[in-house]
Design a protein around this motif. Structure first.
Motif, PDB file in Angstrom:
ATOM      1  N   ALA A 146     -10.312 -15.468   7.989  1.00 51.72           N
ATOM      2  CA  ALA A 146     -10.950 -14.303   8.610  1.00 51.72           C
ATOM      3  C   ALA A 146     -10.243 -13.004   8.229  1.00 51.72           C
ATOM      4  N   GLY A 147      -8.949 -13.040   8.097  1.00 54.37           N
ATOM      5  CA  GLY A 147      -8.306 -11.748   7.825  1.00 54.37           C
ATOM      6  C   GLY A 147      -6.859 -11.849   7.392  1.00 54.37           C
ATOM      7  N   GLY A 148      -6.411 -13.044   7.096  1.00 52.02           N
ATOM      8  CA  GLY A 148      -5.007 -13.220   6.749  1.00 52.02           C
ATOM      9  C   GLY A 148      -4.588 -12.386   5.559  1.00 52.02           C
ATOM     10  N   ALA A 149      -5.372 -12.494   4.496  1.00 51.53           N
ATOM     11  CA  ALA A 149      -5.016 -11.789   3.264  1.00 51.53           C
ATOM     12  C   ALA A 149      -4.971 -10.290   3.516  1.00 51.53           C
ATOM     13  N   ARG A 150      -5.947  -9.834   4.297  1.00 45.10           N
ATOM     14  CA  ARG A 150      -6.047  -8.400   4.533  1.00 45.10           C
ATOM     15  C   ARG A 150      -4.845  -7.908   5.343  1.00 45.10           C
ATOM     16  N   ILE A 151      -4.405  -8.707   6.307  1.00 42.88           N
ATOM     17  CA  ILE A 151      -3.232  -8.304   7.099  1.00 42.88           C
ATOM     18  C   ILE A 151      -2.003  -8.229   6.203  1.00 42.88           C
ATOM     19  N   ILE A 152      -1.842  -9.248   5.354  1.00 39.99           N
ATOM     20  CA  ILE A 152      -0.705  -9.234   4.435  1.00 39.99           C
ATOM     21  C   ILE A 152      -0.767  -7.981   3.560  1.00 39.99           C
ATOM     22  N   ALA A 153      -1.988  -7.695   3.072  1.00 44.04           N
ATOM     23  CA  ALA A 153      -2.158  -6.508   2.225  1.00 44.04           C
ATOM     24  C   ALA A 153      -1.759  -5.245   2.991  1.00 44.04           C
ATOM     25  N   ALA A 154      -2.197  -5.177   4.257  1.00 47.10           N
ATOM     26  CA  ALA A 154      -1.879  -3.994   5.060  1.00 47.10           C
ATOM     27  C   ALA A 154      -0.371  -3.854   5.230  1.00 47.10           C
ATOM     28  N   LEU A 155       0.298  -4.992   5.478  1.00 50.21           N
ATOM     29  CA  LEU A 155       1.747  -4.928   5.667  1.00 50.21           C
ATOM     30  C   LEU A 155       2.427  -4.463   4.388  1.00 50.21           C
ATOM     31  N   ILE A 156       1.955  -4.986   3.249  1.00 51.69           N
ATOM     32  CA  ILE A 156       2.538  -4.566   1.969  1.00 51.69           C
ATOM     33  C   ILE A 156       2.302  -3.072   1.768  1.00 51.69           C
ATOM     34  N   LEU A 157       1.071  -2.646   2.091  1.00 52.24           N
ATOM     35  CA  LEU A 157       0.733  -1.228   1.958  1.00 52.24           C
ATOM     36  C   LEU A 157       1.663  -0.368   2.820  1.00 52.24           C
ATOM     37  N   GLY A 158       1.879  -0.818   4.059  1.00 49.99           N
ATOM     38  CA  GLY A 158       2.762  -0.071   4.959  1.00 49.99           C
ATOM     39  C   GLY A 158       4.159   0.025   4.391  1.00 49.99           C
ATOM     40  N   ALA A 159       4.684  -1.118   3.946  1.00 50.27           N
ATOM     41  CA  ALA A 159       6.036  -1.133   3.391  1.00 50.27           C
ATOM     42  C   ALA A 159       6.105  -0.242   2.157  1.00 50.27           C
ATOM     43  N   ALA A 160       5.039  -0.313   1.333  1.00 50.76           N
ATOM     44  CA  ALA A 160       5.020   0.483   0.106  1.00 50.76           C
ATOM     45  C   ALA A 160       5.054   1.967   0.425  1.00 50.76           C
ATOM     46  N   SER A 161       4.281   2.397   1.450  1.00 51.34           N
ATOM     47  CA  SER A 161       4.264   3.839   1.698  1.00 51.34           C
ATOM     48  C   SER A 161       5.605   4.301   2.262  1.00 51.34           C
ATOM     49  N   ILE A 162       6.267   3.438   3.043  1.00 46.95           N
ATOM     50  CA  ILE A 162       7.598   3.823   3.531  1.00 46.95           C
ATOM     51  C   ILE A 162       8.563   3.958   2.351  1.00 46.95           C
ATOM     52  N   THR A 163       8.503   2.973   1.429  1.00 46.47           N
ATOM     53  CA  THR A 163       9.376   3.031   0.252  1.00 46.47           C
ATOM     54  C   THR A 163       9.093   4.278  -0.559  1.00 46.47           C
ATOM     55  N   LEU A 164       7.780   4.531  -0.770  1.00 51.19           N
ATOM     56  CA  LEU A 164       7.391   5.697  -1.557  1.00 51.19           C
ATOM     57  C   LEU A 164       7.930   6.973  -0.907  1.00 51.19           C
ATOM     58  N   GLY A 165       7.799   7.043   0.435  1.00 43.56           N
ATOM     59  CA  GLY A 165       8.310   8.205   1.148  1.00 43.56           C
ATOM     60  C   GLY A 165       9.805   8.373   0.928  1.00 43.56           C
ATOM     61  N   ALA A 166      10.533   7.255   1.022  1.00 42.76           N
ATOM     62  CA  ALA A 166      11.987   7.317   0.852  1.00 42.76           C
ATOM     63  C   ALA A 166      12.341   7.769  -0.559  1.00 42.76           C
TER      64      ALA A 166
END
Lengths: 273, 429, 336
Positions: free
Chosen positions: B82-102
């Protein structure tokens, strides 16, 4: 590790305030002043002692000031100059010797009580309330006085006109020389009987130093005896009525400033020829 | 000698509980005592060895609990589709934007980087929520009464213990990097905050661990009582010992946990002792006792502090996972700072800051009191109020309030110890 | 018209509640920051001091109510606040005498006082629960609304109502008065100045003849007043539950540190920064945006950035951001 009340090296400012705390070595309060007529106006006689249970720093050291005099303590680094002055102010555990002021034996009383007895003390560092205005610094100097101290404040402003100009500014924003003026001014606010200055010219430029010396001479001319520890021995000896050269916590030479300035041994050993 | 005597006292208290109350209660106290001792060892490592002030123990303990769910529960395949892949993607996206910000903060020019980081943060957050929200909704809609979350990996529950340590290590690294890397330390407030956030995440993110709906029936490393009772071999042995089967089965399971926990505690204690006497431990103490001198000798104080902070947090994470395994369920609303942060501090101070055995002793002793103060208080209060009329409002109030005595007791213990034995029962050598 | 409606909705759901909450946090943070400045440690027992002081206020309120005393439209609790302050002040002074003073004499490091304050926290927490219990207590009476949503709609002809609870108005007004008195005291009285001097430079304060014990006592009394006023206002505005007060510790610490711990002005500013960010991030913006955006752009969801349970996370993130950019806080702290 002794005791259990150390901080284990913690430096977390979100819980513990590192600023402004007491750095002084605690000297037990208690005891009272005893009448002891005669002798010089202020004298620390044959003082022997050190901090807490540590080794003795002073060895039978004697320092005295007469009314209307400037007395200076000079000597090489680590000679115990500041320690001798602190001993006279009661910040040291004396194992022998006495301190007498104006006919009273004050050896047993705490530094705070000595302020009330008429000693004005200007520490070498941390000698102003940096976050408070110049005027508030002076008011705090007069904290023990319950009478009207406006005339004393006016006198201080006359002595240090620049302070009047800057009286609404936080003292921490002033220049080094001006801060020293605030510090001396604060001590004068109690109308002390004697003024103790611990290296008042430490860390200021030569020009400011000369000016500060002029002011100190001016203070002494008002009749207030001044005892001063000084690193710049030559200038200090020039203005001194009496001078003490300390070496390793003991009196090495004593005399008038002029005499010591011309004493070949003093010149050779530590005025640099 | 003193150490031996005090540990004998603890043993006597627990055995006394067994004789006077029941062996079941004694084992319950023993097991939680073992877990508490590990938590106390963790805090002692941070405070005793490095003077680091961690008031977020609760957060690391809760992360251990989360690890049990993530490791050991069965995955929910429907939720994953139902949404596992999408949640993982969202988490990766979140981590990526924090890294990008840093990265942007480090590389860009001073004038512009503030704006750039702000833009990255806003866009990152919007994108994160845009990807995450529908997936969360889908996952939480899958049989919400029984699952409604992604489930775990279905691995053996014992694996969850090291995983709990790893989760705690990750979070500790982030906090330590931030709060210890500033001009001054801000660790206390940072840990206080992160603990509340961990609990908020556990309570809110239903897709992760069912939030306040709790996860019950977590797998166990030991057999179930009911199965033991059904086994003729076990019934025979119980009979031989003169116990009825039900009692024997509960005792057997609890003893099993005691053995497992003891093994972990002993291992941790031995490692902690070795660390203390190793060159590393000597260096830590040198830093603690004179930071300036250590710095002058070229020691990177902040890096060492970060290290010891992570290690201590790992212990709290492992202990948290063990505790949740023992409970068999994860209930986020049961995590309270008084119980899981400040009580651990009482253990460390009572035992003796800087002494590992002291921390273990404090863990057992304080836990014993935490459990037993209530019945003792009840008994005292019964006697104290026995002169009053049975229905007197004051008496009823006093008897009802006895449960709050344990907070008072803990406060008094802490203050008395700090005043009269500030170095604890077993002072640091 | 839509713009007006949006503004009213914004004021009703965001500005007014945040202003009230910010005032409560500011008063709490001011107490924490004063202790930090004068006694040099962060007091973990502050939340529970608020709880126990408010408890005394509540008990006094009930007593006054049962005697038939009331303030008419204003809550009776306002009359009971002096009792709460007296109770809290006695308790704090007693605690200082029995507990904290010993460590000052030992010249214990501030961190030790932090641990000591944990013990005090346990005891206050236990006492509060022992006396009044852990449950919700209601003690608000008097007029509920200064402006009710219905009156406002009738008066303005707008779709959106603006409600101003009397407790919100009282909170803001009381906070302003109390803060003004505290600042006047610190900057214009001999004792207030001596507190600042002691905070700035303890040794020099001693040399000036300032008595540390007097300074400490006065500080505890002010802290008691601030804690009780903050706690009572919070209880009137929301509800009284001991555990909630304990939990206020994080936003209060965050406010004090964001503002610059040790700085009274910073504590006030920090309180409002934290309160506004908490409310802004956890408010569901659907209504306001509904008025502002054209039909086609209407949001489907609540447009809530974070669920309300994450309000602590907001305080915390704001705190971290401020510390990263300005490690001393908004108003350079560490001394009064």
């Amino acid at each position: 590790m002794t005791g259990g009340y150390d901080d284990r090296g913690n430096r977390d400012v979100s819980i513990a305030n590192p600023a402004g705390g007491s750095a002084a070595h605690p000297v037990p309060a208690g005891g009272r002043a005893q009448p002891a007529p005669g002798g010089p106006f202020l004298i620390g006689e044959a003082m022997t002692g050190g901090y807490g249970r540590g080794a003795d720093i002073l060895h039978a050291c004697t320092i005295a000031v007469e009314r209307g005099e400037i007395a200076v303590i000079v000597g090489p680094n680590g000679a115990g100059k500041s320690t001798a002055m602190k001993a006279m102010f009661g910040m040291l555990d004396l194992r022998a010797g006495t301190v007498r002021l104006d006919g009273e034996d004050i050896t047993a009383i705490s530094p705070q009580a000595r302020v009330r007895e008429g000693m004005g003390f200007v520490p070498q560092t941390q000698n102003i309330f940096a976050s408070m205005t110049v005027e508030e610094n002076l008011e705090m100097g007069a904290f023990v006085r319950r009478d009207d101290f406006r005339d004393t404040m006016a006198q201080v402003y006359d002595l240090f006109p620049v302070l009047k100009e800057k009286r609404r500014q936080p003292a921490g924003e002033l220049s080094g020389g001006q801060r020293q003026q605030v510090a001396v001014g604060r001590a004068l606010m109690t109308r002390p009987k004697v003024l103790l200055l611990d290296e008042p010219t430490a860390g200021v430029s030569p020009i400011v130093m000369d000016e500060l010396f002029d002011r100190i001479v001016e203070v002494a001319r008002t009749g207030l005896p001044v005892l001063m520890v000084e690193q710049n021995a030559r200038q200090a000896l020039e203005i001194a009525d009496k001078a003490y050269v300390l070496v390793q916590g003991a009196n090495a030479h004593t005399g008038t400033g002029r005499a010591l300035l011309h004493d070949p041994q003093v010149r050779r050993s530590f005025l640099g020829g | 000698m003193r150490t031996l005597a005090l540990f004998a006292l603890v043993a006597a208290l627990i055995l006394g509980t067994g004789v006077l109350q029941s062996w079941n209660s004694a084992l319950i106290i023993l097991n939680m005592g073992l877990v508490s001792a590990i938590m106390a060892l963790g805090v002692n490592l941070q405070w005793g060895l490095a003077g680091l002030f961690n008031v977020g123990v609760m957060g690391f303990v809760a992360l251990g609990g989360l690890a049990v769910v993530l490791t050991s529960t069965a995955p929910v395949p429907q939720a994953w589709t139902a949404g596992g892949a999408r949640i993982i993607a969202a988490l990766i996206l979140g981590a990526a934007s924090i890294t990008l910000g840093a990265v942007a903060w480090r590389t860009l020019h001073r004038g512009r980087r503030g704006l750039a980081v702000a833009v990255i943060a806003v866009l990152g957050f919007v994108a994160f929520r845009w990807v995450l929200d529908p997936a969360v909704e889908a996952v939480e809609a899958v049989n919400p009464a029984a699952t409604g979350y992604l489930g775990g990996l279905g691995l053996p529950v014992l694996l969850a213990w090291p995983v709990g340590g790893l989760l705690a290590a990750g979070v500790a690294w982030v906090i330590g990097k931030t709060a210890l890397g500033l001009r001054s330390d801000y660790l206390a407030i940072a840990t206080l905050g992160i603990a509340e956030i961990v609990i908020a995440v556990l309570k809110n993110e239903d897709w992760l661990a069912r939030g306040v709906k709790n996860v019950i029936g977590l797998p166990r490393p030991l057999p179930y009582e009911i199965d033991l009772q059904g086994s003729p071999v076990f019934a025979g042995r119980a009979d031989a010992l003169g116990l009825d089967v039900t009692t024997a089965s509960t005792l057997y399971v609890k003893l099993g946990y005691s053995v497992l926990f003891s093994a972990v505690l002993i291992a941790v204690l031995v490692l902690a002792q070795l660390a203390l006497t190793s060159p590393w431990g000597r260096m830590m103490r040198a830093i603690r006792d004179n930071e300036e001198a250590a710095e002058a000798m070229g020691k990177d104080v902040t890096a060492r502090h970060l290290q010891v902070f992570i290690l201590g947090s790992v212990l709290c994470g492992i202990a948290g996972a063990m505790m949740t395994t023992l409970d068999g369920q994860l209930t986020p609303s049961s995590y309270q700072p008084l119980r899981y942060t400040f009580l651990i501090w009482v253990m460390v101070i009572l035992g003796g800051s800087g002494n590992n055995l002291g921390a273990v002793l404090g863990g057992f002793l304080v836990w014993f009191l935490w459990v037993q103060v209530e019945p003792i208080g009840q008994w005292v209060m019964q006697i104290a109020t026995s002169g009053m009329a049975a229905e007197s409002a004051l008496r009823v109030h006093l008897l009802e309030s006895v449960q709050h005595m344990r907070l008072l007791t803990m406060g008094i213990i802490l203050l008395v110890v700090l005043r009269f034995a500030p170095r604890g029962l077993l002072p640091e050598k | 018209m839509d713009l007006l409606n949006a503004l009213v909705a914004l004021a009703n759901f965001v500005l007014i509640p945040a202003l009230a909450y910010g005032s409560q946090l500011a008063l709490g943070a001011l107490g924490v920051t004063l202790i930090y400045a004068v006694l040099r440690f962060s007091n973990f027992a502050h939340g529970d001091t608020m709880a126990i002081g408010t408890m005394v206020t509540i008990l006094a309120t009930w007593a006054l109510q049962s005697l038939g005393v009331s303030l008419g439209p204003l809550p009776t609790a306002l009359l009971a606040i002096p009792f709460g302050i007296a109770g809290a002040a006695v308790l704090l002074l007693l605690t200082d005498r029995v507990v904290y003073r010993f460590y000052r004499a030992q010249k214990a490091k501030p961190v030790i006082l932090v641990i000591v304050s944990m013990g005090v926290m346990f005891i206050y927490n236990g006492m509060t629960r022992f006396i009044i219990g852990p449950d919700d207590q209601s003690f608000a009476d008097g007029e509920r609304f200064l402006i009710s949503a219905r009156d406002f709609k009738a008066w303005s002809g707008l779709d959106e109502g603006l409600a101003l609870k009397s407790t919100q108005a009282i909170t803001v007004v009381t906070a302003i008065i109390v803060v003004a008195i505290v600042f006047w005291f610190l900057t214009h009285t001999r004792t207030g100045k001596s507190m600042r001097a002691y905070s700035d430079n303890e040794d020099l304060a001693l040399l000036s003849g300032i008595s540390p014990e007097t300074v400490v006592r006065v500080t505890w009394i002010i802290v008691a007043a601030l804690a009780v006023v903050a706690g009572t206002l919070y209880g009137l505005d929301k509800s009284y539950k001991p555990f909630t007060y304990f939990q206020l510790l994080l936003p209060i610490f965050a406010s004090a540190i964001v503002g610059g711990i040790g700085s009274p002005v910073g504590a006030i500013a920090g309180g409002f920064v934290i309160a506004f960010s908490e409310v802004l991030f956890t408010y569901a913006w659907k209504k306001v945006l509904g008025y502002l955006l054209p039909e086609t752009l209407q949001p489907d969801g609540l447009v809530q950035l974070l669920s309300t349970d994450y309000k602590f996370a907001v305080s915390f993130v704001i705190l971290i951001i401020v510390l990263l950019f300005r490690p001393t806080g908004l108003f350079r702290g560490k001394s009064v």
